[in-house]
Scaffold this motif. Structure first.
Motif, short mmCIF file in Angstrom:
data_model
loop_
_atom_site.label_atom_id
_atom_site.label_comp_id
_atom_site.label_asym_id
_atom_site.label_seq_id
_atom_site.Cartn_x
_atom_site.Cartn_y
_atom_site.Cartn_z
N LEU A 370 48.32 -97.47 -6.36
CA LEU A 370 47.97 -97.11 -7.74
C LEU A 370 47.95 -98.32 -8.65
CD1 LEU A 370 49.80 -93.77 -8.52
CD2 LEU A 370 47.36 -94.20 -8.21
N ARG A 373 44.93 -100.69 -8.32
CA ARG A 373 43.61 -100.22 -8.72
C ARG A 373 43.17 -100.86 -10.03
NH1 ARG A 373 40.79 -96.08 -6.51
NH2 ARG A 373 41.82 -95.25 -4.68
N TYR B 17 42.74 -86.46 -3.84
CA TYR B 17 43.69 -86.76 -4.93
C TYR B 17 43.92 -85.45 -5.66
CZ TYR B 17 43.23 -91.77 -4.18
OH TYR B 17 43.26 -93.02 -3.64
N VAL B 21 39.95 -83.56 -6.37
CA VAL B 21 39.19 -84.79 -6.09
C VAL B 21 39.24 -85.13 -4.61
CG1 VAL B 21 38.84 -87.20 -6.69
CG2 VAL B 21 39.81 -85.60 -8.37
N ALA B 23 38.19 -87.93 -2.48
CA ALA B 23 37.68 -89.31 -2.56
C ALA B 23 37.00 -89.72 -1.26
CB ALA B 23 38.81 -90.26 -2.90
N PRO B 42 27.91 -96.82 -4.77
CA PRO B 42 28.13 -96.72 -6.21
C PRO B 42 29.60 -96.62 -6.56
CG PRO B 42 27.21 -94.67 -5.35
CD PRO B 42 27.19 -95.66 -4.23
N GLY B 44 32.99 -95.17 -7.63
CA GLY B 44 33.57 -93.86 -7.43
C GLY B 44 33.21 -93.23 -6.10
N SER B 45 32.58 -94.00 -5.20
CA SER B 45 32.16 -93.41 -3.94
C SER B 45 33.26 -93.43 -2.88
CB SER B 45 30.91 -94.13 -3.43
OG SER B 45 31.17 -95.52 -3.29
N GLY B 46 34.42 -94.05 -3.21
CA GLY B 46 35.54 -94.00 -2.26
C GLY B 46 35.81 -95.29 -1.53
N LYS B 47 35.14 -96.37 -1.93
CA LYS B 47 35.31 -97.64 -1.20
C LYS B 47 36.74 -98.18 -1.29
CE LYS B 47 32.24 -99.65 -3.87
NZ LYS B 47 31.97 -98.58 -4.83
N THR B 49 39.44 -96.51 -2.08
CA THR B 49 40.32 -95.57 -1.39
C THR B 49 40.34 -95.86 0.11
OG1 THR B 49 39.75 -93.91 -3.05
CG2 THR B 49 40.78 -93.12 -1.03
N1 LIG Z 1 44.93 -92.10 -7.99
C1 LIG Z 1 43.85 -91.33 -8.14
N2 LIG Z 1 43.99 -90.10 -8.64
C2 LIG Z 1 42.92 -89.28 -8.79
N3 LIG Z 1 41.70 -89.63 -8.47
C3 LIG Z 1 41.50 -90.86 -7.96
C4 LIG Z 1 42.57 -91.77 -7.77
N4 LIG Z 1 42.07 -92.90 -7.25
C5 LIG Z 1 40.75 -92.72 -7.11
N5 LIG Z 1 40.38 -91.50 -7.55
C6 LIG Z 1 39.04 -90.92 -7.50
O1 LIG Z 1 38.56 -91.02 -6.19
C7 LIG Z 1 37.22 -91.35 -6.17
C8 LIG Z 1 37.01 -92.63 -5.37
O2 LIG Z 1 37.57 -93.69 -6.07
P1 LIG Z 1 37.50 -95.18 -5.52
O3 LIG Z 1 37.92 -95.18 -4.12
O4 LIG Z 1 38.25 -96.04 -6.45
O5 LIG Z 1 35.95 -95.51 -5.63
P2 LIG Z 1 35.20 -96.92 -5.60
O6 LIG Z 1 36.19 -97.95 -5.21
O7 LIG Z 1 34.10 -96.72 -4.64
O8 LIG Z 1 34.69 -97.13 -6.99
C9 LIG Z 1 36.81 -91.48 -7.63
O9 LIG Z 1 36.24 -90.27 -8.02
C10 LIG Z 1 38.09 -91.72 -8.35
O10 LIG Z 1 38.02 -91.21 -9.66
#
Ligand SMILES: Nc1ncnc2c1ncn2[C@@H]1O[C@H](COP(=O)(O)OP(=O)(O)O)[C@@H](O)[C@H]1O
Ligand SMILES: [Mg+2]
Lengths: 375, 232
Positions: A370, A373, B17, B21, B23, B42, B44-47, B49
């Motif tokens: 977290l 990020r 999440y 959500v 991810a 793009p 928010g695509s989960g990269k 994560t």
């Molecule tokens: N700690 C979290 N709590 C809730 N939602 C999350 C959290 N981290 C990421 N997300 C959601 O998970 C999705 C993927 O996020 P992320 O992996 O950061 O995407 P990317 O890196 O491709 O931009 C997004 O919709 C983001 O809002």
């Protein structure tokens, strides 16, 4: 490397650490002052009583005037006996009688001139030192008597009691600011002979320490050990002192407790701020593979430094406070006490630990995923 | 199942999440040792994560994740930490250097958490990324490119074998980007497995394979013949 990280981290945060430390120092210093005073003053106050003189008065149980209104001198040995040791510092027997000197009525007191200084240390005797104890001729004359009868040092004068007359020489003039100034003090034996009361004394002034045993208990012992006497506690000064000390202790304990609680809260808020500031840093360290131990170490070192530092500084400060209070309130110096140091250090550690525990637990729970990020 | 030559094997990886959500949604991907994967997609695509899970920073909700043949989904938190410091080197878009430690100390920090700090070795690592003259500078005294190179030196100091980078050039200008990418290319030649999230097609072009994410799914995989040919 640990020392290097900690060193850099401390330097980075010294203002905040100093503030946290200051708050614990305040609490710890009061604890130190309190414990030091509590340990030291009762003893000091007790020995100070010696300076205040007699605190138990031994009187014949029968009313004055009656035939038995005297204490046999032979019974005084009990005051030096094992029953009362080590409480009794000294005692002085008194035999009072009304005499005539140059036609003037004066109160004459037969005392043991060698011990009277111990039970009445506030006496200021000019010409003292020539107490001519052995010859039985020496007299210590109250300042007012000396002035009225023009009794200068070394002058001889005769004393009349009934039909008996005896000659004394002025060996000293005593100023006390009290009734003694209008009295004349001579050797007990001489007074007994003059008044034809051999082996009798009228009253005994006793100086006792309050430390080993309470005075009330001592007076009971005296009454049991010396039949036909009444032992009265005169310790107004002593009990007043004890009450003041008790109040000062209570007040300081309350203030110390409040300040310690406040310091705990300051630590809590400081450490919580630290935690918030360092959330990313801790997350990063965990991401780099830092174990919980390594993270705890970082906080633990700060906690340790605050606790130990404020324990030591607080003790020194507290000792100075104790010195000040000792001097101002009890006119007594205070010796440093190792026990007080340990108690101070322990309370500083306790407060710091209690204040740091919640943020420390939160630090352990920081989720690296977290925090990294960002955004 | 033969996994010995696979640096990473992911099957049916799903990450929620909360309740809503999702991810990552049943992502499967295998990466050979020494392979360079570029992950695109793009926002928010989960990269991120995905990277977090394979770097043992986060746990999957479902699925299998084998890193160097080891199933990491069943490890405790402490075991994950230990596994991460042995196996993975991380490079972040925001660099994440400790502000009060200088360059060489930031590198030594990773050594310290891993086993034992060794200043000479840390200094060498900085020299290898072209920062021999900057070892005692604080992060605030370094340019973005220099900070990212410190970050790379730190990620590589314990020879983790697997290098994970989340948009490592996202905050860099072109010149610094080139410097940083040259270091990645050198490591690839040394046999490192690299998984890198990037938005830059030119950088993605350096990888052996481009994996596209969208809405938590892998939507496309492209082999890059040129890169593979250069490598071979
Ligand atoms: N700690 C979290 N709590 C809730 N939602 C999350 C959290 N981290 C990421 N997300 C959601 O998970 C999705 C993927 O996020 P992320 O992996 O950061 O995407 P990317 O890196 O491709 O931009 C997004 O919709 C983001 O809002
Ligand atoms: Mg991302």
């Amino acid at each position: 490397m640990r020392r290097r990280i900690l060193g850099r981290s401390f330097r980075n945060r010294k203002a905040r650490l100093a503030l946290a430390m200051l708050s614990v120092v305040l609490g710890a210093s009061l604890v130190a002052a309190l414990v030091n005073l509590s340990l030291d003053i009762p003893q000091k106050a007790s020995s100070q009583l010696r300076a205040y003189g007699a605190n138990i008065l031994v009187l014949p149980a029968a009313p004055p005037g009656s035939d038995v209104a005297y204490i046999p001198e032979s019974g005084l040995g009990y005051l030096e006996g094992a029953d009362l040791a080590p409480s009794i510092v000294g005692y002085t027997p008194y035999l009072y009688g009304q005499v005539e000197i140059d036609g003037q009525r004066v109160v004459l007191a037969g005392v043991r001139l060698d011990t009277v200084a111990r039970t009445s240390p506030w006496w200021r005797v000019t010409g003292g030192g020539v107490w001519e104890v052995g010859s039985g001729m020496g007299a210590v004359v109250g300042a007012q008597v000396a002035e009225k009868l023009q009794l200068a040092l070394d002058r001889e004068f005769s004393v009349k009691y009934g039909n008996n007359i005896r000659t004394f020489r002025v060996a000293g003039i005593v100023s006390t600011g009290a009734a003694e100034e209008s009295q004349v003090f001579v050797d007990l034996k001489a007074a007994q002979e003059l008044m034809a009361l051999e082996g009798k004394v009228g009253l005994v002034q006793v100086s006792a320490l309050t430390g080993p045993r309470p005075l009330s208990q001592l007076s009971q012992l005296i009454e049991q050990g010396m039949p036909g006497v009444e032992a009265r506690v005169m310790g107004q000064i002593a009990s007043a002192e004890a009450r003041v000390l008790g109040k000062v202790q209570l007040l300081m304990a309350l203030v110390a407790a409040l300040i310690l609680i406040a310091s705990g809260l300051v630590i809590l808020s400081t450490m919580t701020t630290t935690l918030l500031e360092r959330t990313t840093e801790i997350g990063l360290m965990k991401a780099l593979g830092a174990s919980d131990l390594r993270v705890a170490e970082l906080f633990g070192a700060e906690i340790g430094i605050i606790a130990a530092g404020s324990g030591v500084v607080g003790y020194l400060l507290g000792y100075m406070i104790a010195l000040f209070i000792g001097r101002q309130v009890f006119a007594s110096s205070v010796s440093p006490r190792p026990a007080a140091f340990l108690v101070t250090l322990a309370s500083a550690i306790l407060v710091t630990l209690v204040g740091s525990t919640p943020p420390l637990r939160r630090a352990m729970k920081i989720d690296p995923a977290l925090t990294l990020r960002g955004e | 199942m033969i996994t010995a030559d696979l640096a990473l094997e992911v099957k049916g990886l799903t990450k929620f999440y909360g309740e809503r959500v999702c991810a990552l949604d049943h992502v499967s991907l295998s990466v050979r040792r020494g392979e360079w994967i570029a992950i695109m997609g793009p926002s928010g695509s989960g990269k991120t994560t995905f990277l977090n899970i394979i770097s043992c920073l986060d746990r999957p909700s479902q699925g299998e994740v084998l890193v160097n043949g080891k199933d990491i989904t069943r490890l405790t938190r402490e075991e994950l930490t230990r596994f991460r410091r042995e196996t993975v080197g991380l490079v972040f878009q925001q660099f994440h250097l400790i502000p009060y430690l200088n360059a060489v100390e930031n590198v030594m920090l990773a050594q310290y958490f891993h086993s034992m700090a060794d200043e000479a070795e840390a200094r060498q690592a900085l020299e290898r990324v072209g920062l021999g003259g900057r070892v005692h500078h604080l992060p605030s005294q370094l340019s973005g490119g220099e900070q990212q190179r410190v970050c790379l030196a730190r990620a590589l100091i314990n020879s983790p074998g697997l290098l994970l980078a989340d948009e490592p050039t996202g905050n860099l200008d072109k010149a610094n980007e080139d410097l940083v990418m040259r270091i990645f290319q050198e490591r690839r030649r040394e046999g490192y497995t690299i998984i890198m999230v990037t938005h830059d097609p030119e950088i993605a072009g350096m990888a052996d394979r481009i994996v596209r994410f969208d809405h938590g799914h892998v939507v496309a995989e492209t082999h890059n013949q040129v890169a593979e040919a250069t490598r071979a």
